[in-house]
Design an enzyme around this catalytic site. Structure first.
Site, PDB file in Angstrom:
ATOM      1  N   HIS A 170     -38.631  18.418   1.197  1.00 49.89           N
ATOM      2  CA  HIS A 170     -38.726  18.602   2.644  1.00 49.89           C
ATOM      3  C   HIS A 170     -38.209  19.998   2.995  1.00 49.89           C
ATOM      4  O   HIS A 170     -37.303  20.496   2.340  1.00 49.89           O
ATOM      5  CB  HIS A 170     -37.910  17.514   3.355  1.00 49.89           C
ATOM      6  CG  HIS A 170     -38.053  17.555   4.831  1.00 49.89           C
ATOM      7  ND1 HIS A 170     -37.325  18.428   5.625  1.00 49.89           N
ATOM      8  CD2 HIS A 170     -38.855  16.860   5.668  1.00 49.89           C
ATOM      9  CE1 HIS A 170     -37.685  18.251   6.880  1.00 49.89           C
ATOM     10  NE2 HIS A 170     -38.609  17.312   6.940  1.00 49.89           N
ATOM     11  N   ASP A 227     -43.708  12.977  10.967  1.00 51.53           N
ATOM     12  CA  ASP A 227     -42.498  13.786  11.145  1.00 51.53           C
ATOM     13  C   ASP A 227     -41.765  13.371  12.420  1.00 51.53           C
ATOM     14  O   ASP A 227     -41.238  14.204  13.148  1.00 51.53           O
ATOM     15  CB  ASP A 227     -42.773  15.297  11.142  1.00 51.53           C
ATOM     16  CG  ASP A 227     -41.501  16.106  10.856  1.00 51.53           C
ATOM     17  OD1 ASP A 227     -40.497  15.498  10.411  1.00 51.53           O
ATOM     18  OD2 ASP A 227     -41.513  17.319  11.099  1.00 51.53           O
TER      19      ASP A 227
HETATM   20 MN    MN Z   1     -39.793  16.609   8.633  1.00 56.57          MN
END
Ligand code: MN
Length: 374
Positions: free
Chosen positions: A208, A333
């Site tokens: 990430h 997200d």
């Molecule tokens: Mn993210």
């Protein structure tokens, strides 16, 4: 600093929406299909202990771009309060949001930069607590949550132990790392046991984004507008570089089973396949190719990409055409990006129905060993 903060405060959802959302459906005359199930694979959460650790770090004078981001999160303003509330909810409130937008499951990961900004002891302890909380949330809502385990690269030996515990005892679905740790990347020899453990346990590692290391930040982004170092460009620079380092240093020759997951439609890497193969092909003819295979072969065999924060059909169509349908996964997200926008993007994707189903949920079930709904 004020500019940077106010920029960051409104940025993620607004920028992504403005940038490509309007154009993404243009010309999509192809028939589209609504997926029968949606598993979102880059969904952030926090625990109170992490927030407190970041608050403590943020209260000092330490200059760090990720800490600056957290200084925004921890500020007492509506955007920040709402964001923290959403991150800390791994129960009914989050499930309500999922229901409202038609999302079946969140694959959860501790929000960036996870534990990687902290000292080794604090980070190792916090990763353990975060993994326990995650396992509890999944046990309570097994059809709605799955999760990626945190670990502290600051102490590779204890990281390996926690990875083994998380995958075998807690039965989590893979691992998350927020790119560099104190400016070092996972191709460093001292981190090899971590990669080895992940490969042995069939645990995909989701790399990430976080901001580039402070030193790089000061060199590369001095004088640029505030968001360039982070969400608008720097995340991709940092995370794409991390994955490319793993490829060109031969990590996948040593660990052919290792799977690395990248958000944001592959952090730019799919766009460069032709050129990387061309240039490393030249290097091979000159006896200077450090890898056994061509870069694109590792990208196709060892990388898995997600759609997080890249709700753009032309980009998805391109990635689908060069990588095929099996290693692309849907992601939102949350809570940094708007769920309804990501769901609408997925459900109007101009790709064959079978491939839409793969991207929306089937690939996620396979890659993360998520149990099927039926
Ligand atoms: Mn993210």
């Amino acid at each position: 600093m004020t500019n940077r903060r106010s920029f960051l405060a409104g940025t993620s959802a607004a920028m992504a929406a403005a940038a490509l959302g309007g154009a993404s459906n243009a010309g999509a005359a192809t028939k589209t299909f609504k997926a029968t199930r949606l598993i979102a694979t880059e969904e952030a959460f926090a625990i109170p202990e992490q927030v407190e650790a970041m608050r403590k770090a943020a209260s000092g004078l330490w200059r760090d771009t990720d800490l600056d981001m957290w200084r925004v999160f921890l500020g007492d303003r509506p955007y920040s309060n709402n964001l923290l509330r959403q991150l800390l909810d791994i129960d009914a409130g989050r499930i309500q949001v999922m229901d409202d937008s038609g999302v079946d499951m969140h694959l959860l990961s501790l929000t960036s930069p996870g534990v990687q900004l902290l000292d080794a002891d604090t980070a190792t302890g916090l990763a353990t607590v975060a993994n326990d909380r995650l396992a509890e949330a999944i046990a309570k809502h097994p059809t709605r949550f799955a999760g990626l385990a945190s670990f502290a690269p600051q102490d590779p030996a204890r990281a390996v132990k926690e990875i083994e515990r998380a995958m075998t005892t807690l039965k989590l679905n893979g691992l998350v790392v927020n790119s560099h740790t104190y400016g070092e990347y996972l191709d460093e020899p001292k981190f090899f046991p971590i990669l080895e453990a992940a490969a042995a346990l069939n645990a995909p590692i989701y790399i990430h984004p976080r901001n580039p290391p402070q030193q790089s930040f000061e060199q590369l982004f001095r004088g640029a507008s505030a968001g360039l170092s982070s969400v608008a460009w720097g995340y991709q620079l940092e995370t794409g570089l991390h994955a490319m380092r793993l490829i060109v240093t031969g990590v996948f020759d040593r660990l052919p089973n290792l799977k690395i997951v990248l958000g944001h439609m592959g952090e730019g890497i799919p766009y460069w396949l032709y050129r990387m193969d061309y240039m490393y092909g030249v290097a091979r003819r000159n006896g200077r190719n450090p890898m056994q295979r061509m870069p694109s072969e590792y990208v196709k065999d060892n990388l898995i990409i997600t759609t997080s924060g890249m709700n753009a059909h032309p980009v998805l169509q391109y990635c689908h055409s060069v990588l095929g349908p099996d290693n692309i996964l849907f992601a939102i997200d949350y809570p940094y990006q708007e769920p309804n926008e990501a769901v609408a993007f997925m459900n109007t994707t101009p790709l064959p129905k079978a491939d839409v189903e793969k991207i929306a949920w089937k690939n996620a079930e396979r890659v993360f060993r998520i149990r099927s709904a039926t």
